[in-house]
Structure formats: C-alpha cells, structure tokens
Design a protein around this motif. Structure first.
Motif, PDB file in Angstrom:
ATOM      1  N   GLU A 191      30.703  47.826  31.742  1.00  0.00           N
ATOM      2  CA  GLU A 191      32.147  47.709  31.960  1.00  0.00           C
ATOM      3  C   GLU A 191      32.585  48.507  33.183  1.00  0.00           C
ATOM      4  O   GLU A 191      33.391  48.053  33.999  1.00  0.00           O
ATOM      5  N   LYS A 192      32.049  49.714  33.330  1.00  0.00           N
ATOM      6  CA  LYS A 192      32.421  50.567  34.452  1.00  0.00           C
ATOM      7  C   LYS A 192      31.951  49.985  35.785  1.00  0.00           C
ATOM      8  O   LYS A 192      32.603  50.176  36.837  1.00  0.00           O
ATOM      9  N   VAL A 217      32.126  47.086  36.905  1.00  0.00           N
ATOM     10  CA  VAL A 217      33.083  46.137  37.492  1.00  0.00           C
ATOM     11  C   VAL A 217      33.994  46.854  38.493  1.00  0.00           C
ATOM     12  O   VAL A 217      34.213  46.387  39.612  1.00  0.00           O
ATOM     13  N   SER A 218      34.514  48.010  38.090  1.00  0.00           N
ATOM     14  CA  SER A 218      35.412  48.756  38.988  1.00  0.00           C
ATOM     15  C   SER A 218      34.634  49.407  40.128  1.00  0.00           C
ATOM     16  O   SER A 218      35.146  49.521  41.253  1.00  0.00           O
ATOM     17  N   ASN A 253      34.015  46.783  42.752  1.00  0.00           N
ATOM     18  CA  ASN A 253      35.268  46.476  43.439  1.00  0.00           C
ATOM     19  C   ASN A 253      35.634  47.564  44.441  1.00  0.00           C
ATOM     20  O   ASN A 253      36.085  47.279  45.559  1.00  0.00           O
ATOM     21  N   THR A 254      35.421  48.841  44.037  1.00  0.00           N
ATOM     22  CA  THR A 254      35.702  49.966  44.942  1.00  0.00           C
ATOM     23  C   THR A 254      34.828  49.894  46.185  1.00  0.00           C
ATOM     24  O   THR A 254      35.294  50.122  47.309  1.00  0.00           O
ATOM     25  N   ARG A 314      36.105  47.101  48.483  1.00  0.00           N
ATOM     26  CA  ARG A 314      37.340  47.471  49.177  1.00  0.00           C
ATOM     27  C   ARG A 314      37.072  48.485  50.283  1.00  0.00           C
ATOM     28  O   ARG A 314      37.844  48.587  51.250  1.00  0.00           O
TER      29      ARG A 314
END
Length: 422
Positions: free
Chosen positions: A343-344, A346-347, A350-351, A354
């Motif tokens: 789950e972690k 995913v972020s 994305n980070t 970006r």
C-alpha cells in the motif's frame, strides 16, 4: 476470424517507437536552430488541392492517392505529401501578409500513398518536411539544404550524396520542354503508355520514368542546363557558391527530375551510399516551386522546401550501423513484501514520478524474486526494497543494480538520495 493490419502499414511498438521519438525531436531541434516553426495541417484535404498543387500528370495523382466521397458528396483525399497542404494553409491564413518574410515552416506527420509496399516504403508513412515561402533568393535555397544536411549529419550519417540540378525559370523550362518533345516524339511509340500521355502534358516527366529509363533516347535527351537563360544560370551558380561557402559537398546532375509538377530552379535529392541500403537510394528530395501558391489561389509567391521519410531515414541509420542514444529503462523500481508495504509503495512511486524519476512497481502480487526479475526486464537503475520491517522504521533499502551496492535510506530522504546518485 482475426482482424489483420492493412497491407502497407505497420505497428510501431515500444522498443522501436523511441527511435522515432528521438529523430523527430532532433528534427524539431534543428528546425528551431534555423528558426523554422511547426505547422500541422489536416490529414485530408479537398482533392482539387492535389490535382492543382501536385499536378495531374504525376504518379501520385494518377495512381497513388486515397480519394473518397464524404456524406456531402465532396471529393476528399488523404494527403499524399505535405507541401501542397502547407501552401493551402499559407493562402487560407494569409501568411503572405506577414511583414517578416520568408515564412519558414516545418511539419512532421503521416502521409498516404497507394503504392507497392517494399523495404522502407509503406502506404502510410511519416514525413518530415520544411518549407520557406516568400523569398526568391539563392541564399534561402542554400539555407534549406544546410538544414537538411545538418539534420542527417547530426544523427551520425556519413555515407551521403547530395545531388543538385536547376530546372530553370518558366522561359527556360518552355525552351527545354519543346526540345524534349522534338527529341522523343518521333519514337514515342516505343515508350510506355504513361510516357506517351506525358509527351504533350509534361515531357520532363518522361525523364523520371522507371520503365523506360534504359531506353537509348534517355541517355541522349536534351539537358536542361543547355537551355537555362542568363537569369537561371546566375541563380544556379549562386546556389552552388553558397553551398561551397557552407562546406556542403554536392554534385550537379543535369538528369535529376523531381516527381512533382510545381518545381523550378533548384532541385535536389539526398541519397544514401551505404552498402546494403537497397536499390532505391533516395532519402530525401526537394526544390524550388515558385508557381505553387499562385496555382492554388494565392498571390505569386516563391518557395522552396524538402520532404523526407522517417522510415527510410531509420533504414539508412541501420545500414550504417548507427545506434541512436535513446533513453530506455526506468530509474527506479519499487519491490515490496507485505500488504502494508504494498500500500505504501503506491505513494512512494508517485513521489518519485513527481520528482522527475521514471518509476514503476509490481501490480501482480509477485514474489520478491519475481519482482527483482521484473526490475531487470525494465532495466531499472535502482531497486527500492520495502517490507513491513522497513516500513516500521520508515526506511527503504536502495540497491544500485549496476554495482550491487545497497544502502538504507529514510523514506523522507529517498528523493534527495536518488538525485545525488543519478
């Protein structure tokens, strides 16, 4: 029943499309350096544009166009080349009224011709072209050729041959036209039906015939260079002088004939002399077309340009064994163990994205070993390993896939750490 791809077309898949992107980007960079701006025209135009702009006696118009009627019973044609469409846009948008001339444009896009598919030739192909409109100056002819050579040479191609000729102005062409008619007429019955129909309409096109190119009259046909008036001679001499000044190697070929009706004065082709490139060596062609804009309804406007096939360019690169430095693979692949770590991730991914990194992760619940294999397949430079134990400490293990070195890094510091490594 499976649906097959249409004959004469191709799918450009990942792994190959990157080469297309590279050469298209290089084309844009070169055009920017020469101050040429991109134009995008419709993929289909009214058929009349190509009848008038390309010429009714050309093979393109007579044999190769994809023409259809729309629901309003209008005849439309998928664009077979780019110059006529750019000319139409130049007239439609009154670019001739711009205070600064020439109007310098380029385009990259698909063209469509119904011809026999063969190596490097497709019924849908991508063309890169340049047009300089509004100036009648030998210096702009040389500039267009300098842009052309800069583009090919910037990609590493060396086995190139630039061939130039002059087709003269209207007066010169008319004199040469009559000489060609007088030369071929007594034996025109020995030529193909296309040549017979071209004798009165456009005898210059006979010289471009592939079927009768070995006929003895071809070798003795009158040369356009013998019919150039003083103005045309001087113009061509200036073009050649500019090419010499720019250190551009070229040869003059008085038999060079472009396949479209709108050319006059400077005409040219660029050929590959690479071994194994194929029987058809032409990479690019172009020339001056001072009558085109007026023919399609605009004011009398001089112009010059070229067009090339991206497919044939890539074939030439392959023939010379040139590998383009395309970017492949990903910067970082995130490998996880455990539901919370998944789950972690995913972020985290994305980070990284970006922050400008090419990042990816597993979406198939693979085992850790299989995830590492996936990272290898996508040529990951770094692998970020995150398990439930690491998550509890808010850290990840970063592995350099080239050196094998591994470093524990705080999740909050992951971006800055990777920025220092790449």
């Amino acid at each position: 029943m499976s649906v097959q791809i249409p004959r004469g077309t191709q799918d450009i898949l990942p792994g190959k499309v990157e080469y297309w992107q590279f050469v298209e980007q290089r084309a844009r960079e070169i055009c920017r350096a020469f101050n040429y701006q991109e134009i995008r025209t419709p993929m289909f135009e009214h058929t009349e544009l190509f009848l008038r702009g390309v010429g009714e006696t050309t093979d393109i118009v007579q044999k190769e166009m994809y023409t259809f009627k729309d629901r309003g019973d209008r005849s439309l044609t998928l664009r077979p080349e780019g110059t006529a469409a750019v000319g139409r846009s130049f007239v439609s948008n009154k670019m001739f009224g711009n205070p600064t001339q020439p109007t310098k444009l380029f385009y990259i896009g698909p063209m469509f011709r119904y011809e026999r598919p063969q190596a490097g030739r497709f019924r849908q192909f991508v063309q890169f072209g340049v047009e300089a409109l509004g100036v009648n100056d030998p210096a702009i002819d040389a500039e267009v050729l300098a842009l052309l050579m800069s583009f090919y040479q910037s990609l590493g191609l060396k086995k190139l041959k630039l061939v130039v000729n002059s087709l003269g102005d209207t007066e010169s062409r008319q004199a040469h036209r009559q000489a060609l008619i007088d030369h071929f007429a007594p034996r025109i019955g020995e030529f193909c039906s296309d040549c017979q129909s071209r004798l009165e309409k456009n005898p210059l096109r006979i010289l471009d015939c592939k079927k009768d190119r070995d006929h003895e009259l071809m070798a003795t046909a009158p040369s356009i260079l013998d019919y150039l008036n003083d103005y045309s001679k001087e113009y061509f001499e200036k073009v050649q002088q500019y090419l010499t000044d720019l250190d551009i190697d070229y040869v003059v070929d008085p038999t060079l004939v472009r396949g479209l009706d709108y050319y006059n004065h400077t005409a040219f082709e660029l050929m590959s002399e690479a071994e194994g490139f194929g029987a058809i060596t032409t990479l690019c062609g172009g020339g001056r077309y001072n009558g085109l804009i007026q023919e399609i309804g605009g004011p009398e406007t001089p112009g010059i340009g070229f067009a090339l096939s991206i497919e044939r360019l890539l074939s030439a690169l392959e023939a010379e064994g040139i590998e383009l430095p395309v970017e492949t693979g990903v910067d970082c692949y995130v490998v996880t163990m455990g539901d919370e770590a998944k789950e972690k991730s995913v972020s985290i991914v994305n980070t990284l994205r970006r922050a400008g990194f090419v990042a990816d992760k597993d979406y198939q619940d693979k085992k850790m070993k299989a995830q590492f294999k996936a990272a290898d397949r996508v040529q990951a430079k770094f692998v970020v390993v995150l398990g439930d134990d690491e998550l509890a400490k808010q850290v990840v293990n970063v592995k350099n896939m080239e050196s094998g070195e591994q470093q524990e890094v705080s999740i909050d510091q992951l971006v800055s750490y990777l920025q220092q490594q790449v």
